[in-house]
Motif scaffolding. Sequence first.
Motif, PDB file in Angstrom:
ATOM      1  N   ARG A  38       0.816  -1.203   0.000  1.00 29.00           N
ATOM      2  CA  ARG A  38       0.000   0.000   0.000  1.00 29.00           C
ATOM      3  C   ARG A  38       0.856   1.261   0.000  1.00 29.00           C
ATOM      4  NH1 ARG A  38      -4.570  -0.311  -1.667  1.00 29.00           N
ATOM      5  NH2 ARG A  38      -5.435   1.224  -0.224  1.00 29.00           N
ATOM      6  N   LEU A  58      -1.116   4.571   0.722  1.00 25.62           N
ATOM      7  CA  LEU A  58      -2.526   4.388   0.378  1.00 25.62           C
ATOM      8  C   LEU A  58      -3.364   3.939   1.559  1.00 25.62           C
ATOM      9  CD1 LEU A  58      -2.013   2.671  -3.091  1.00 25.62           C
ATOM     10  CD2 LEU A  58      -2.580   5.064  -2.643  1.00 25.62           C
ATOM     11  N   ALA A  61      -6.668  -0.977   2.587  1.00 26.90           N
ATOM     12  CA  ALA A  61      -7.260  -1.293   1.292  1.00 26.90           C
ATOM     13  C   ALA A  61      -8.755  -0.998   1.308  1.00 26.90           C
ATOM     14  CB  ALA A  61      -7.023  -2.760   0.939  1.00 26.90           C
ATOM     15  N   PRO A  76      -0.510  -0.934  -7.794  1.00 23.65           N
ATOM     16  CA  PRO A  76      -1.494   0.122  -8.077  1.00 23.65           C
ATOM     17  C   PRO A  76      -1.101   0.926  -9.310  1.00 23.65           C
ATOM     18  CG  PRO A  76      -0.192   0.634  -6.115  1.00 23.65           C
ATOM     19  CD  PRO A  76       0.107  -0.781  -6.477  1.00 23.65           C
ATOM     20  N   VAL A  89      -1.824   8.482  -8.581  1.00 25.95           N
ATOM     21  CA  VAL A  89      -1.946   7.085  -8.175  1.00 25.95           C
ATOM     22  C   VAL A  89      -3.422   6.751  -8.024  1.00 25.95           C
ATOM     23  CG1 VAL A  89      -1.331   5.356  -6.440  1.00 25.95           C
ATOM     24  CG2 VAL A  89       0.258   7.237  -6.952  1.00 25.95           C
ATOM     25  N   ASP A  91      -6.390   4.202  -6.646  1.00 18.65           N
ATOM     26  CA  ASP A  91      -6.616   3.213  -5.591  1.00 18.65           C
ATOM     27  C   ASP A  91      -8.102   3.125  -5.319  1.00 18.65           C
ATOM     28  OD1 ASP A  91      -5.912   1.387  -3.462  1.00 18.65           O
ATOM     29  OD2 ASP A  91      -6.405   3.019  -2.094  1.00 18.65           O
TER      30      ASP A  91
END
Length: 372
Positions: A38, A58, A61, A76, A89, A91
């Motif tokens: 992440r 990130l 999840a 990602p 990015v 996500d």
Amino acid sequence: MTQLALLARLSADDRLPVERLTRHPRLPLVAGAATGCRLVRIWDCGGGQVRELAPVDLGLAPEPDPADWWRPDGPPPVAWHPEQPLLVVADGNTLTRWTPDGPAAAAQAPAVYHHLAFSPDGRALWAKPSGDSSHVLDLATGAATPGPYWDTGVGVHPSGELVATLVSDQAATFCLFARPGDGDAQAMRQLRHALVFTADGYGTPLFSANGRHLAIRGNSYFESVDVFAFPSLRRVLTRTFSEDQSEPWPPDNLAWDARPGVLWIGTPTGSLLELDVEAQETTEHAFPADAPVSALAATASGDLLVARTNGELALLSVRPAAPVPEPTDDVTVFLAETDEVPLEGELEEHLVYTDGGGTWEYQELDDNQAMS
């Protein structure tokens, strides 16, 4: 004789080694990501050094979206702005912007995106959700408009006047070429001439530094690379790394040298292969590290950044270095021999196919398949 000199070495995470390196096209910045991690890491590779900058964390999840029938199992998606030190990015249903000041707060996205790419002029972000469509995101407003279907990353010709991407299924894959949009219409304008491959699972098309070659990593069934001359689309080389699935090669293991026609390949043994695609000659460069290569990229200055499964990151200079490629009119030649795909009808029916040897119209291709 080509020599590789170690400029810098850095230890990262040996638990989740980098599987994808995405370099900025003009600045000495590289982003690294791994499946299940992440954290998107960013490195400044300028001045022969590797300096880690603030990452994009990130966090936890996101919960899967039941409406999103397919979720990527790789790192990602990320995309660099073509001019600015700006990384985006994806996500889940969010997009995060990174600059040298660090990441901004995540913003809500119109969909779950599996691939991202900036338009060559940097005005729009091309994003691929599930289904047979794509989105064109306006960076200023965040508004999404429909774009033509593509399903893999986008390779940009060094001129910025042409892009290449893939449309694929289990039976066949098309490498489609497109002109970038202009004005208020920022969507790709797909062209009729296309490369055709069997099977699926191919990687993002990768133009060489001078735009004279195109490499495509593939596929779902065996480890290989195909190289084509541009603008002729003549197949120059097909190289199978391994047909043994028990010996996987890193999927992100290709990088063009600044020298014309020289392709670098990372291997499971930890060595780098220097491939002259026109002469079809290969030189192996071994290193003391016994860890396999997990990802490979060429920085904007022409150095090689190598990630290994033990978490190591190494910056290598290529000597002798190549001069800056001279601009060519290859894209003009290519555009003069093709047309844009009409908006009406099925995409496949409008394409002119080549496998790097022969060329077919849609009906001829259909007849050949029926006969076989």
